[in-house]
Write a protein that holds these residues in place. Structure first.
Motif, PDB file in Angstrom:
ATOM      1  N   ARG A   1       0.826  -1.215   0.000  1.00 32.11           N
ATOM      2  CA  ARG A   1       0.000   0.000   0.000  1.00 32.11           C
ATOM      3  C   ARG A   1       0.854   1.257   0.000  1.00 32.11           C
ATOM      4  NH1 ARG A   1      -3.114  -3.072   3.757  1.00 32.11           N
ATOM      5  NH2 ARG A   1      -2.152  -1.946   5.492  1.00 32.11           N
ATOM      6  N   ALA A   2       1.913   1.262   0.807  1.00 33.79           N
ATOM      7  CA  ALA A   2       2.775   2.446   0.865  1.00 33.79           C
ATOM      8  C   ALA A   2       3.483   2.673  -0.469  1.00 33.79           C
ATOM      9  CB  ALA A   2       3.797   2.296   1.992  1.00 33.79           C
ATOM     10  N   ALA A   3       3.937   1.587  -1.092  1.00 37.76           N
ATOM     11  CA  ALA A   3       4.612   1.723  -2.389  1.00 37.76           C
ATOM     12  C   ALA A   3       3.652   2.248  -3.448  1.00 37.76           C
ATOM     13  CB  ALA A   3       5.208   0.388  -2.811  1.00 37.76           C
ATOM     14  N   GLN A   4       2.432   1.763  -3.431  1.00 36.38           N
ATOM     15  CA  GLN A   4       1.443   2.244  -4.393  1.00 36.38           C
ATOM     16  C   GLN A   4       1.106   3.714  -4.157  1.00 36.38           C
ATOM     17  OE1 GLN A   4      -1.642  -0.677  -3.732  1.00 36.38           O
ATOM     18  NE2 GLN A   4      -0.861  -2.046  -5.338  1.00 36.38           N
ATOM     19  N   ALA A   5       1.047   4.115  -2.891  1.00 37.19           N
ATOM     20  CA  ALA A   5       0.815   5.534  -2.582  1.00 37.19           C
ATOM     21  C   ALA A   5       1.984   6.389  -3.064  1.00 37.19           C
ATOM     22  CB  ALA A   5       0.613   5.712  -1.077  1.00 37.19           C
ATOM     23  N   ALA A   6       3.190   5.864  -2.929  1.00 39.31           N
ATOM     24  CA  ALA A   6       4.368   6.589  -3.405  1.00 39.31           C
ATOM     25  C   ALA A   6       4.327   6.746  -4.919  1.00 39.31           C
ATOM     26  CB  ALA A   6       5.642   5.852  -2.986  1.00 39.31           C
ATOM     27  N   ARG A   7       3.954   5.690  -5.616  1.00 37.58           N
ATOM     28  CA  ARG A   7       3.885   5.758  -7.069  1.00 37.58           C
ATOM     29  C   ARG A   7       2.843   6.784  -7.520  1.00 37.58           C
ATOM     30  NH1 ARG A   7       4.045  -0.326  -9.525  1.00 37.58           N
ATOM     31  NH2 ARG A   7       4.429   0.874 -11.439  1.00 37.58           N
ATOM     32  N   SER A   8       1.752   6.860  -6.793  1.00 38.61           N
ATOM     33  CA  SER A   8       0.720   7.843  -7.112  1.00 38.61           C
ATOM     34  C   SER A   8       1.232   9.268  -6.881  1.00 38.61           C
ATOM     35  CB  SER A   8      -0.527   7.583  -6.265  1.00 38.61           C
ATOM     36  OG  SER A   8      -1.518   8.561  -6.492  1.00 38.61           O
ATOM     37  N   ALA A   9       1.925   9.477  -5.752  1.00 39.46           N
ATOM     38  CA  ALA A   9       2.453  10.807  -5.448  1.00 39.46           C
ATOM     39  C   ALA A   9       3.497  11.238  -6.463  1.00 39.46           C
ATOM     40  CB  ALA A   9       3.054  10.821  -4.044  1.00 39.46           C
ATOM     41  N   ALA A  10       4.242  10.274  -7.011  1.00 43.53           N
ATOM     42  CA  ALA A  10       5.331  10.582  -7.942  1.00 43.53           C
ATOM     43  C   ALA A  10       4.888  10.639  -9.395  1.00 43.53           C
ATOM     44  CB  ALA A  10       6.442   9.537  -7.790  1.00 43.53           C
ATOM     45  N   ALA A  11       3.591  10.453  -9.648  1.00 40.59           N
ATOM     46  CA  ALA A  11       3.112  10.308 -11.027  1.00 40.59           C
ATOM     47  C   ALA A  11       3.470  11.491 -11.919  1.00 40.59           C
ATOM     48  CB  ALA A  11       1.597  10.085 -11.022  1.00 40.59           C
ATOM     49  N   ASP A  12       3.465  12.697 -11.370  1.00 37.46           N
ATOM     50  CA  ASP A  12       3.705  13.890 -12.185  1.00 37.46           C
ATOM     51  C   ASP A  12       5.097  14.489 -11.984  1.00 37.46           C
ATOM     52  OD1 ASP A  12       1.133  13.838 -13.309  1.00 37.46           O
ATOM     53  OD2 ASP A  12       0.293  14.878 -11.563  1.00 37.46           O
ATOM     54  N   LEU A  13       6.002  13.743 -11.362  1.00 33.75           N
ATOM     55  CA  LEU A  13       7.327  14.287 -11.065  1.00 33.75           C
ATOM     56  C   LEU A  13       8.302  14.133 -12.233  1.00 33.75           C
ATOM     57  CD1 LEU A  13       7.796  13.156  -7.349  1.00 33.75           C
ATOM     58  CD2 LEU A  13       6.972  15.353  -8.230  1.00 33.75           C
ATOM     59  N   GLY A  14       7.987  13.294 -13.198  1.00 33.49           N
ATOM     60  CA  GLY A  14       8.819  13.185 -14.387  1.00 33.49           C
ATOM     61  C   GLY A  14      10.089  12.383 -14.220  1.00 33.49           C
ATOM     62  N   SER A  15      10.149  11.515 -13.220  1.00 33.31           N
ATOM     63  CA  SER A  15      11.354  10.714 -12.979  1.00 33.31           C
ATOM     64  C   SER A  15      11.039   9.238 -13.159  1.00 33.31           C
ATOM     65  CB  SER A  15      11.899  10.964 -11.568  1.00 33.31           C
ATOM     66  OG  SER A  15      12.952  10.053 -11.277  1.00 33.31           O
ATOM     67  N   ALA A  16      11.501   8.659 -14.288  1.00 30.85           N
ATOM     68  CA  ALA A  16      11.293   7.237 -14.522  1.00 30.85           C
ATOM     69  C   ALA A  16      12.090   6.399 -13.526  1.00 30.85           C
ATOM     70  CB  ALA A  16      11.689   6.885 -15.955  1.00 30.85           C
ATOM     71  N   ARG A  17      13.287   6.876 -13.159  1.00 27.87           N
ATOM     72  CA  ARG A  17      14.092   6.123 -12.206  1.00 27.87           C
ATOM     73  C   ARG A  17      13.396   6.048 -10.842  1.00 27.87           C
ATOM     74  NH1 ARG A  17      19.578   5.276 -13.961  1.00 27.87           N
ATOM     75  NH2 ARG A  17      19.229   4.307 -15.998  1.00 27.87           N
ATOM     76  N   LEU A  18      12.737   7.116 -10.432  1.00 26.90           N
ATOM     77  CA  LEU A  18      11.991   7.077  -9.178  1.00 26.90           C
ATOM     78  C   LEU A  18      10.855   6.058  -9.284  1.00 26.90           C
ATOM     79  CD1 LEU A  18      11.244   8.046  -6.361  1.00 26.90           C
ATOM     80  CD2 LEU A  18      10.052   9.995  -7.397  1.00 26.90           C
ATOM     81  N   GLN A  19      10.143   6.061 -10.399  1.00 29.91           N
ATOM     82  CA  GLN A  19       9.076   5.091 -10.579  1.00 29.91           C
ATOM     83  C   GLN A  19       9.624   3.662 -10.573  1.00 29.91           C
ATOM     84  OE1 GLN A  19       5.931   5.281 -10.454  1.00 29.91           O
ATOM     85  NE2 GLN A  19       5.449   7.460 -10.715  1.00 29.91           N
ATOM     86  N   SER A  20      10.830   3.485 -11.100  1.00 25.98           N
ATOM     87  CA  SER A  20      11.465   2.166 -11.087  1.00 25.98           C
ATOM     88  C   SER A  20      11.698   1.685  -9.661  1.00 25.98           C
ATOM     89  CB  SER A  20      12.791   2.212 -11.846  1.00 25.98           C
ATOM     90  OG  SER A  20      13.488   0.987 -11.749  1.00 25.98           O
TER      91      SER A  20
END
Length: 470
Positions: A293-312
Motif C-alpha cells: 500500500r505504501a509503495a502504491q501511494a508513493a507511485r501515485s504521489a510521484a506520477a507527475d514528477l517526471g522521474s522514470a528512475r523514481l518510478q522504477s
C-alpha cells in the motif's frame, strides 16, 4: 471616492503560457529547475506550480523564481512576463490587500509538531565525507546549526540544553537552510560508505534543531518552502538511520513525521520519498500488505514528477511486498514495470536522494524479491550481478549484496559456495556499521552451524565469531 477597476485574481497569465510554447507543464518545470541550477538558485518547480502561474493565481513570483525567469528570458521584466511589477500595488490603497501565501516576501512562522523528534545527540558534518571515515573524525567536525553534543537518547528522559537549540524568533535565512541541506547530503554520503549505527546516535539533534527553526523561527516565503522540504528530507534520512540500525519503531515515527510535513507543504516529491521509505520499512518489519500500500501511494504521489528512475525504485518497493505475500504474479508484474522504467534512463527530474539507485541496487533488490518467493537459483544470479555492478567504494552495499548472496546460495543448498560468500561478507564487516547487515550475516551463520563438519563452513564460522568478538 473614485472607482478603481481591478484585474481578476484568476486572470490567466497568457504571456507565461506563450513562453512555455510546445513544452508540457512538466517539461517546462524541468527547464525552470535546470535554469535555477545554472545560476546557483534552488526552486521546487513542478507542473502544479506552472499551472498556478498560468492561471494567474501567482501574480508575482518570489525573488528566487524572479531571478530564474530573468535568466531564462534575458531582458524581460516582470510585466513582460505577465506578472505584477514589485513597485506596483496589487490593490488600490482603499482596499485591503489579501495575504498572498505563495509570494509575499514577509516574515512568517510555520508550526509543526516536532516534539517527538528530539531523540538523540548532536550531528557534525562539516568537511568532505572521505575526511570523516572514523567516528573520531566525525566528532571533530562543527555542528552545522551551532549545537554542542548532548547526551540525549531515545527514552533517556534527558532534555538537551536549551542553549544548544535555535532560540524563539530567530531569523532564519538561506544560510541556515543551506546548512540543513548540507547535513542531509553528508548523512547520505556517510551512510553509503559505512552504514547507520554510529550516524544515528548523532543525527537526531540536528533534526530537532531544524524543526525548532520551523516552530519558532521567522523567515520569508522562499525560505519557508526550502526549510520545510529540508526538514522533511532530514526526517527521512534520520528515519533511515534508525531503520538500518534496527530501531524500526523510531524509523516509522520519523517517516510519519516526514509525511506530515510533506502533506502540510503540498510537496509531492517529499511525499513520494516518505512513502518509499515507509514501504521498505514495512517489508523489513514483516508487514507486507502495508509495504504494498505504501509503495502504491508513493507511485501515485510521484506520477507527475517526471522521474522514470523514481518510478522504477517505487515499483521495486511494491514488488518486495508482493514477494513476501508470495503473490508471484503481482511481484513479477511490478518487477517488469521497474525494469521498463529503469531502462528509460536518468532525467533532470530525478531526486537528489536517489543517487544510490543504480543498476547494482536494482539487481540487489530484485534478488531479494526472488529470495522472498523462495526461488533461490534466480535470487543468487541477481545477487552475483549486484556484486559485480557495485562500485568498489560503496563498501556498505557490497557487504549487503554479498550477505544476500550467501543467504541465497544456502537456500539452494550450495553450502560450500555459501560459506565462501559468507567469509567474504565477514571480511567487509569491520568497515560497515549496519545492524541490519550484521543481522543478515548472523542469520546465515546460525543456519550454517548444522553444516559445521564441512571445512569451508567451519572456517566461515570461525571468521564470523572472531569478527563479532572484535
Amino acid at each position: 471616492m473614485a472607482h478603481v477597476s481591478l484585474p481578476s485574481p484568476a486572470s490567466p497569465n497568457v504571456r507565461m503560457r506563450e513562453r512555455r510554447g510546445d513544452l508540457s507543464p512538466r517539461e517546462f518545470a524541468a527547464s525552470v529547475r535546470r535554469a535555477a541550477r545554472e545560476i546557483g538558485e534552488h526552486v521546487s518547480c513542478d507542473a502544479r506550480y506552472v499551472g498556478r502561474v498560468e492561471s494567474g493565481e501567482i501574480r508575482r513570483p518570489n525573488y528566487a523564481y524572479e531571478r530564474v525567469f530573468r535568466h531564462m528570458f534575458p531582458g524581460a521584466s516582470l510585466a513582460d512576463l505577465g506578472f505584477t511589477p514589485r513597485g506596483e500595488s496589487r490593490r488600490a490603497a482603499v482596499l485591503p490587500a489579501p495575504r498572498d501565501e505563495e509570494n509575499d516576501d514577509v516574515q512568517r512562522r510555520t508550526f509543526l509538531a516536532g516534539g517527538p523528534l528530539a531523540v538523540v545527540t548532536a550531528l557534525s558534518w562539516d568537511g568532505p565525507a572521505h575526511a570523516q571515515s572514523s567516528p573520531a573524525a566525525q566528532d571533530a567536525a562543527v555542528h552545522p546549526l551551532g549545537a554542542a553534543p548532548s547526551a540525549v537518547g531515545p527514552g533517556s528522559g534527558a532534555v538537551p540544553d536549551p542553549g544548544t537549540l535555535p532560540q524563539p524568533n530567530v531569523r532564519v535565512g538561506l544560510r541556515e537552510v543551506g546548512e540543513v541541506e548540507s547535513a542531509v547530503r553528508q548523512i547520505r554520503l556517510l551512510d553509503d560508505v559505512h552504514g547507520a549505527d554510529t550516524l544515528f546516535e548523532r543525527a537526531g539533534h540536528t533534526l530537532r534543531s531544524t524543526y525548532q527553526l520551523l516552530n519558532c523561527g521567522t523567515y520569508t516565503a522562499q525560505v519557508e518552502q526550502r526549510l520545510q522540504a529540508s526538514a522533511g528530507e532530514l526526517a527521512i534520512s534520520v528515519g533511515w538511520l534508525a531503520h538500518d540500525s534496527g530501531r524500526l519503531a523510531e524509523a516509522r515515527s520519523l517517516y510519519a513525521e516526514a509525511l506530515a510535513t510533506a502533506r502540510m507543504a503540498g510537496d509531492s516529491a517529499l511525499e513520494a520519498h516518505a512513502f518509499c521509505n515507509t514501504a521498505f520499512l514495512a517489508r523489513d518489519a514483516g508487514r507486507p500488505r502495508e509495504a504494498v500500500r505504501a509503495a502504491q501511494a508513493a507511485r501515485s504521489a510521484a506520477a507527475d514528477l517526471g522521474s522514470a528512475r523514481l518510478q522504477s525504485l517505487l515499483a521495486l518497493r511494491e514488488a518486495g511486498g508482493w514477494a513476501l505475500l508470495r503473490d508471484r504474479g503481482s511481484c513479477l508484474k511490478a518487477l517488469g514495470e521497474s525494469r521498463s522504467a529503469f531502462e528509460q534512463g536518468p532525467a533532470e527530474a530525478d531526486p537528489e536522494w536517489m543517487s544510490f539507485f543504480n543498476e547494482a541496487e536494482l539487481a540487489g533488490l530484485t534478488a531479494q524479491c526472488w529470495a522472498a518467493l523462495g526461488e533461490f537459483e534466480a535470487a543468487a544470479e541477481w545477487a552475483e550481478r549486484a556484486i559485480a555492478l557495485q562500485p568498489a567504494h560503496f563498501v556498505r552495499n557490497r557487504t549487503l549484496y554479498t550477505a544476500e548472496l550467501a543467504h541465497d546460495q544456502l537456500g539452494r543448498g550450495a553450502v560450500v559456495e555459501a560459506a565462501h560468500s559468507g567469509s567474504s561478507a565477514v571480511a567487509l564487516l569491520s568497515q560497515v556499521r549496519s545492524t541490519r547487515i550484521r543481522g543478515m550475516v548472523s542469520a546465515t551463520a546460525e543456519r550454517m552451524r548444522q553444516h559445521r563438519s564441512v571445512p569451508e563452513v567451519s572456517d566461515f564460522l570461525e571468521r564470523y565469531e572472531l569478527a563479532i568478538a572484535s
